[in-house]
Write an enzyme that holds these catalytic residues in place. Structure first.
Site, PDB file in Angstrom:
ATOM      1  N   LYS A   1       0.854  -1.200   0.000  1.00 38.71           N
ATOM      2  CA  LYS A   1       0.000   0.000   0.000  1.00 38.71           C
ATOM      3  C   LYS A   1       0.884   1.242   0.000  1.00 38.71           C
ATOM      4  CE  LYS A   1      -3.981   2.006   2.454  1.00 38.71           C
ATOM      5  NZ  LYS A   1      -4.906   1.881   3.592  1.00 38.71           N
TER       6      LYS A   1
ATOM      7  N   SER B   1      -9.920   1.920   2.452  1.00 39.15           N
ATOM      8  CA  SER B   1      -9.026   2.678   1.598  1.00 39.15           C
ATOM      9  C   SER B   1      -8.001   1.839   0.842  1.00 39.15           C
ATOM     10  CB  SER B   1      -8.279   3.702   2.442  1.00 39.15           C
ATOM     11  OG  SER B   1      -7.440   3.065   3.393  1.00 39.15           O
TER      12      SER B   1
ATOM     13  N   SER C   1     -10.336  -0.544   6.645  1.00 38.76           N
ATOM     14  CA  SER C   1      -9.702  -0.522   5.322  1.00 38.76           C
ATOM     15  C   SER C   1      -8.995  -1.777   4.853  1.00 38.76           C
ATOM     16  CB  SER C   1      -8.713   0.635   5.249  1.00 38.76           C
ATOM     17  OG  SER C   1      -9.407   1.800   4.979  1.00 38.76           O
TER      18      SER C   1
HETATM   19  N1  GLN Z   1     -13.642   4.147   5.479  1.00 44.53           N
HETATM   20  C1  GLN Z   1     -13.132   4.631   6.711  1.00 44.53           C
HETATM   21  C2  GLN Z   1     -12.759   6.076   6.559  1.00 44.53           C
HETATM   22  O1  GLN Z   1     -13.076   6.619   5.586  1.00 44.53           O
HETATM   23  C3  GLN Z   1     -11.969   3.816   7.168  1.00 44.53           C
HETATM   24  C4  GLN Z   1     -10.733   4.073   6.410  1.00 44.53           C
HETATM   25  C5  GLN Z   1      -9.567   3.321   6.907  1.00 44.53           C
HETATM   26  O2  GLN Z   1      -9.697   2.319   7.631  1.00 44.53           O
HETATM   27  N2  GLN Z   1      -8.390   3.785   6.539  1.00 44.53           N
HETATM   28  O3  GLN Z   1     -12.179   6.672   7.409  1.00 44.53           O
END
Ligand code: GLN
Length: 497
Positions: A81, A162, A186
């Site tokens: 990532k 994400s 995420s």
């Molecule tokens: N979808 C969640 C957010 O928008 C979690 C994102 C994440 O875990 N990085 O914050």
């Protein structure tokens, strides 16, 4: 040959390498070829490809394998990532503000994976600064899910977020595994959307050092793979205490992969009644019930539990995460590193840089976070949110008196179309309703592909474990995986030959 190589699990590949059925160079080449095929490139899963470096590393793996000094994951191609700083390799966090940032250091987790012999084929796309659940907020454009809906095959679907690029790369055979990060879901939610396993360990299990910060009290590294065993193998080599991160824990790291095949007879699986949220699609309710029945067939005992503060988890998260993000992102000022857009004075330079460097979602969160932390509102929002967070955490402590793991759906929907929900941030935020509570409590969670919905799209089920008890979580996930026998793959990987 190359088709076979991209369909292997990590465990199978390690055996194949050991028994000299193929070389690391062949294995890595097959994945690079897949990554660079036009249909995979169209998914936009990578921000930076690192094929040349990967092939050089594969040669080293081959020499080690030949002379009997191979490392535990030697020669395994993975996606990283693009939130993990990689020494000498551009790391962007999918943001314009870091468009040309080349870190002079390596994150602890990526270093550990390098030390275990994995080979990174590229830096995977993500939501900007990991803020999102659909991988549509990236400065480098959205990632497309390799899966297609049966009923609307022309629709481009999101891979979740994400860590969407990481999940798409694994699902489409561009990498055998991948790193992700999980702040509120995420790794688990993209795992569910892409029909693969996504795991987040206990907060503190992995070092956050060198991972670009979003919300420090929630951020954890996580892993993607096509099987529970593979995800356990990766996580094992990512975990452990790091003196450079004071929130990483000194807990011993068990041999996750070796222990996960144990019997689940007598294991108590909790079903939280509050997770039956209004408007949940029937497909999700059905798969959840099926999952419980599968675990019961495997010998587990199903118990009803209650997590009464569940409904406050998403609103509380959207105070704490933006508050921490607004503070973490203050460092991007155009002075020290990253983008700089000069202005007439220092203030003007800050403003120009941040206006040009951050996307809309990141700006939204910085504004929410700054508001919640401002002198007049701190107690009303931030302090209150911290108190509610404690209540959410205590719900889990009480529930774990009655059960050993908790079974829930991973997400309230399957993958949706790119562009859907983007003008409705609240709807998007509610997509994490099942993953955020465990994040707030710092607990480990894993998403296991369990079936398909009526559009032929994958649905995952989540197993939440006690803090530091990833072993029991992996055991339950493995039992579920065996029973579900999910074997469908997206067309892209089937067609590659
Ligand atoms: N979808 C969640 C957010 O928008 C979690 C994102 C994440 O875990 N990085 O914050």
């Amino acid at each position: 040959m190359s088709h076979n190589l991209i369909s292997l699990t990590i465990t199978e590949a390690l055996n194949g390498l050991k028994s000299k059925k193929f070389t690391a160079t062949e294995l890595v080449t097959a994945h690079i070829n897949q990554m660079q095929s036009p249909s995979c490139r169209a998914l936009n899963a990578f921000i930076t490809e690192t094929a040349e470096q990967a092939l050089a590393q594969a040669k080293n793996s081959d020499s080690r394998i030949a002379n009997g000094t191979s490392l535990p994951l030697d020669g395994i191609p993975i996606a990283m990532k693009d939130l993990f700083c990689t020494k000498g390799v551009r790391t962007t966090a999918a943001s314009n503000i870091l468009n040309d940032f080349i870190p002079p250091y390596e994150s602890t987790v990526s270093q550990k994976l390098l030390d275990a012999g994995t080979i990174t084929v590229g830096k995977a796309n993500l939501d900007e600064f990991a803020m999102g659940g659909s991988n549509t907020t990236s400065y480098y454009g959205p990632v497309e899910n390799p899966w297609k809906s049966k009923t609307h095959p022309d629709k481009k679907l999101v891979p979740g977020g994400s860590s969407g690029g990481s999940a798409a790369a694994v699902a489409a055979g561009m990498a055998m595994g991948a790193t992700g990060t999980d702040t509120g879901g995420s790794t688990r939610q993209p795992g569910s959307f892409c029909g693969i396993v996504g795991v987040k360990p206990t907060y503190g299990r992995c070092s956050r050092w060198g991972i670009i910060a979003f919300a420090s009290s929630l951020d954890q590294a996580g892993a993607f793979a096509r099987t529970v065993e593979d995800s356990a193998l990766l996580l094992q080599h990512m975990s452990g205490f790091d003196p450079k991160d004071s929130t990483s824990a000194g807990q011993p790291v068990p041999d996750f992969a070796a222990l996960l095949k144990q019997d689940v007879k007598g294991l108590r699986v909790g079903i939280p009644k509050e997770y039956r949220v209004e408007g949940m699609p029937q497909d999700i309710i059905d798969i959840w019930e099926k999952g419980a029945a599968m675990l019961k067939d495997a010998g587990a005992i199903i118990v009803d539990i209650s997590l009464p503060h569940t409904k406050y988890a998403v609103p509380t998260y959207y105070i704490i995460a933006p508050a921490e993000a607004s503070s973490n992102l203050a460092r991007y000022d155009g002075v020290r590193y990253g983008l700089r857009v000069d202005g007439k004075d220092l203030q003007d330079t800050y403003e120009n840089t941040r206006a040009a460097g951050f996307g809309a979602e990141v700006k939204r969160r910085i504004m929410i976070g700054t508001y919640c932390l401002s002198a007049g509102y701190y107690d009303a929002y931030y302090t209150k949110a911290q108190k509610v967070r404690r209540l959410i955490s205590e719900d889990f402590t009480k529930a774990f008196e009655h059960c050993d793991v908790i079974l829930t759906p991973t997400a309230p929907s399957s993958a949706f179309a790119i562009g859907e929900n983007t003008d409705d941030p609240i709807k998007m935020y509610l997509g994490d309703v099942f993953t955020i509570p465990a994040s707030m409590a710092g607990l480990p969670g894993i998403s296991v592909p369990a079936g398909l919905d009526d559009q032929g799209l994958p649905l995952g089920l989540q197993i939440i474990g006690r803090a530091w008890d990833e072993v029991t979580m992996f055991k339950a996930a493995h039992a579920l995986e065996q029973q579900a026998a999910f074997s469908t793959q997206p067309v892209l990987i089937k067609d590659a030959a």
